[in-house]
Design an enzyme around this catalytic site. Structure first.
Site, PDB file in Angstrom:
ATOM      1  CD  GLU A  84      31.659  37.755  53.236  1.00  0.00           C
ATOM      2  OE1 GLU A  84      32.287  36.891  52.637  1.00  0.00           O
ATOM      3  OE2 GLU A  84      32.211  38.701  53.829  1.00  0.00           O
TER       4      GLU A  84
ATOM      5  CG  ASP B  59      31.933  45.143  49.704  1.00  0.00           C
ATOM      6  OD1 ASP B  59      31.841  44.878  50.918  1.00  0.00           O
ATOM      7  OD2 ASP B  59      32.093  44.267  48.828  1.00  0.00           O
TER       8      ASP B  59
ATOM      9  CG  ASP C  52      34.093  42.283  53.879  1.00  0.00           C
ATOM     10  OD1 ASP C  52      33.926  41.456  52.984  1.00  0.00           O
ATOM     11  OD2 ASP C  52      35.130  42.332  54.581  1.00  0.00           O
TER      12      ASP C  52
ATOM     13  CG  HIS D  48      34.446  39.035  45.524  1.00  0.00           C
ATOM     14  ND1 HIS D  48      33.191  39.163  46.096  1.00  0.00           N
ATOM     15  CD2 HIS D  48      35.329  39.246  46.522  1.00  0.00           C
ATOM     16  CE1 HIS D  48      33.336  39.455  47.374  1.00  0.00           C
ATOM     17  NE2 HIS D  48      34.615  39.522  47.665  1.00  0.00           N
ATOM     18  CG  ASP D  49      35.001  36.182  48.654  1.00  0.00           C
ATOM     19  OD1 ASP D  49      36.105  36.666  48.354  1.00  0.00           O
ATOM     20  OD2 ASP D  49      34.211  36.732  49.459  1.00  0.00           O
TER      21      ASP D  49
HETATM   22  C1  GLC Z   1      35.048  39.052  52.645  1.00  0.00           C
HETATM   23  C2  GLC Z   1      35.282  39.391  51.193  1.00  0.00           C
HETATM   24  C3  GLC Z   1      36.579  38.768  50.776  1.00  0.00           C
HETATM   25  C4  GLC Z   1      37.683  39.340  51.627  1.00  0.00           C
HETATM   26  C5  GLC Z   1      37.380  39.148  53.111  1.00  0.00           C
HETATM   27  C6  GLC Z   1      38.285  39.966  53.963  1.00  0.00           C
HETATM   28  O1  GLC Z   1      34.910  37.684  52.836  1.00  0.00           O
HETATM   29  O2  GLC Z   1      34.205  38.954  50.425  1.00  0.00           O
HETATM   30  O3  GLC Z   1      36.847  38.979  49.426  1.00  0.00           O
HETATM   31  O4  GLC Z   1      38.892  38.715  51.311  1.00  0.00           O
HETATM   32  O5  GLC Z   1      36.076  39.571  53.415  1.00  0.00           O
HETATM   33  O6  GLC Z   1      37.950  41.319  53.843  1.00  0.00           O
END
Ligand code: GLC
Length: 581
Positions: free
Chosen positions: A305, A145, A247, A367-368
């Site tokens: 993402e 990641d 990310d 995880h989100d």
């Molecule tokens: C992305 C991650 C999330 C995190 C955010 C800030 O959205 O998936 O878990 O809180 O980035 O890094």
């Protein structure tokens, strides 16, 4: 972007005319020959004619909650290594590990204080190397990641940057003077709430943070920062990673005009404001990063993402010349929260037909995001609905993301229970998302086989009944269903590399599509989101089809439907072959 749409339109026209889909047999982003092979993945690279990621199943692991190997209650890299045989048997192609780097854990690893290290909580670089070796033996790839948008405020780069206005790293972050009234430079809000600016008393300037104040945004306009981050990518690729989950890609570039938002509470949601996301500089960074990644053998991949508001915006993330993100996550599909066949059909048809044949990415849980067992379950038929949503993603052409525990129907922990669980050294901060991050259920024993110690988050009570040990030999378990679907993607030509043909059922509660293979072995998938039996009339199948041939997989177990007009069971899934052509 236009040519993609035109391409898919032409494809659709010929699809309808020929009664066959032309989408997706090959991916234009894959056209590049891979460089000379060397290193760990040379064998894979030589034998791979089609890039592996085009139909990969990528399993997301939240390392903190997957498997603890040393009894401290926190999952770790060695724990992942211990579970590789399970993952191989499940049939996944790659693992995406959420951050395991040193971090003060303001946002559980997404605030990175050393991009090329391993946090002692999760192990050592030697543990990473061992994981790579063992995964490689089993043909499983690893994605790291890469947190591009921001570092931790504890990162040495930020410490230097904030030390003085003329520090060489000052410009590695986004600093501005406050407004004349002494307020923040703009009225922009952070995605996590509050102002997106924090005043740093040391120099009196404000720094920008679209997430937490502990996550200052990096300034990608600075060439030194860019090179440093590309070196981070090289570091992990040399060390055996097969690519990255990137990310928060929409936020890489900042809008330098720093205008006030005239209507902060209105318009698009805070994570998709025109001034904070999808700005042009982002494409340039992703293109450069793509060149770094493409210079390594074995088709390493960038999984982004990439939250977007429209399918056209999503298309743009692949790059005008398919030279940016290989696999942008499709939040238009993945963000659906209502069990509704018509919305699934709309978003899946769009992903399959409006991206010019490039590889779409399907997922629901992460995880989100809430676990899909909880999102879509009606409280009575959750297990059947879990099987339905599994088929909904896993039968698609494209790359599929699974979230650990999804394959046994893990649900969210209730908020009420989670609130009783204290914040402490192992859980430095409570986060709403913790409810979908509870420890994996391996067994029905206390600790669920996750840890012999006190776990950092509570193990759900339902682990006693719902666990891998119990489901692995049960024919009708959710786990067996996932294994069968994954197997289908490997052995059935239609699901291995077949194109996608949208179908009509004449019933908004039943979504159907066809996967057509060049070998003439086609298959249909029918998915009902209704609690009652539903009547369908299938149309749009390859010309001359008058009925189905054989049920390949179904839940609940279904006899071969006769003709093209038949009834589908409540929340039913029917996957059937068509007569050979
Ligand atoms: C992305 C991650 C999330 C995190 C955010 C800030 O959205 O998936 O878990 O809180 O980035 O890094």
């Amino acid at each position: 972007m236009k040519h993609h749409r035109l391409g898919s339109l032409l494809c659709l026209v010929s699809t309808l005319a020929l009664g066959q889909a032309c989408l997706g047999a090959s991916d234009p982003t894959a056209a590049k020959p891979s460089p000379a092979t060397h290193g760990e993945h040379a064998t894979k690279a030589k034998s791979a004619s089609t890039p592996w990621w085009q139909q990969a199943v990528i399993y997301e692991i939240y390392p903190r909650s997957f498997q603890d190997s040393n009894g401290d209650g926190i999952g770790d890299l060695r724990g992942v290594t211990q579970r590789l045989d399970y993952l191989k048997e499940l049939g996944v192609d790659a693992l995406w590990l959420t951050p395991f780097f040193p971090s003060p854990n303001a946002d559980f690893g997404y605030d990175v204080s050393d991009y090329t290290g391993v946090s002692p909580e999760y192990g050592t670089l030697a543990d990473w190397d061992e994981l790579v070796r063992e995964a490689d033996k089993r043909g499983i790839r690893l994605l790291v990641d890469l947190v591009l948008n921001h570092s931790s405020s504890e990162h040495p780069w930020f410490k230097e940057s904030r030390s003085s206005k003329d520090n060489p790293k000052r410009d590695w972050y986004v600093w501005r003077d406050g407004g004349p009234d002494g307020k923040a430079p703009t009225n922009w809000t952070s995605i996590f709430g509050g102002s997106a600016w924090k005043k740093d008393e040391l120099t009196g300037q404000y720094y920008y943070h679209i997430f937490l104040p502990e996550q200052p945004d990096l300034n990608w306009k600075n060439p030194g920062l860019r090179q440093a981050m590309y070196d981070v990518a090289r570091f992990w690729l040399k060390r055996g990673a097969s690519g990255f989950r990137l990310d928060a890609t929409p936020y890489i570039a900042e809008d330098e005009s720093f205008q006030q938002d005239p209507d902060p509470a209105g318009g698009r949601p805070v994570w998709l404001k025109p001034y904070n996301s999808g700005l042009p500089g982002t494409n340039e960074v992703l293109r450069e990063l793509r060149q770094v990644v493409d210079s390594f053998p074995g088709h390493p991949v960038m999984l982004g993402e990439s939250t977007t508001a429209t399918i056209e915006d999503l298309d743009a993330v692949y790059g005008k010349n398919n030279d940016e993100v290989h696999l942008p996550m499709n939040f238009l599909f993945g963000g659906l929260t209502r069990l509704d066949a018509a919305s699934f059909k709309k978003q899946a048809d769009d992903a399959q037909t409006k991206l010019g044949g490039k590889t779409p990415v399907f997922f629901f849980s992460s995880h989100d995001r809430w676990r899909q067992w909880s999102t879509f379950g009606d409280g009575r038929n959750n297990d059947q609905i879990a099987k339905l949503t599994a088929a909904l993603t896993l039968c698609q052409r494209g790359a599929i993301l699974l979230y650990y525990g999804e394959e046994i129907g893990m649900g969210n922990m209730s908020d009420a229970l989670l609130k009783q669980f204290p914040v402490g050294p192992k859980r430095p901060r409570a986060d709403d998302r913790d409810r979908n991050r509870t420890p994996m259920h391996w067994t029905g024993e206390p600790g669920a086989g996750f840890s012999t110690g006190e776990p950092w988050l509570p193990v759900q009570a339902e682990a006693r009944e719902r666990n891998v040990a119990r489901q692995k030999d049960e024919k009708d378990s959710i786990l067996s269903w996932y294994r069968s679907l994954l197997q289908l993607r490997r052995v059935e030509p239609a699901f291995r590399n077949g194109a996608y043909l949208p179908l009509e059922t004449g019933n908004p509660n039943v979504y159907a599509f066809c996967r057509t293979s060049t070998e003439g072995k086609n298959a249909v998938v029918l998915l009902s989101t209704s609690a009652s039996p539903e009547q369908v009339q299938l149309t749009g199948l390859p010309g001359g089809t008058t009925g189905l041939d054989k049920v390949i997989l179904s839940s609940p177990a279904t006899e071969l439907p006769k003709g093209l007009s038949f009834t589908v069971a409540p929340y039913g899934v029917v996957i059937a072959s068509l007569p050979a052509r």
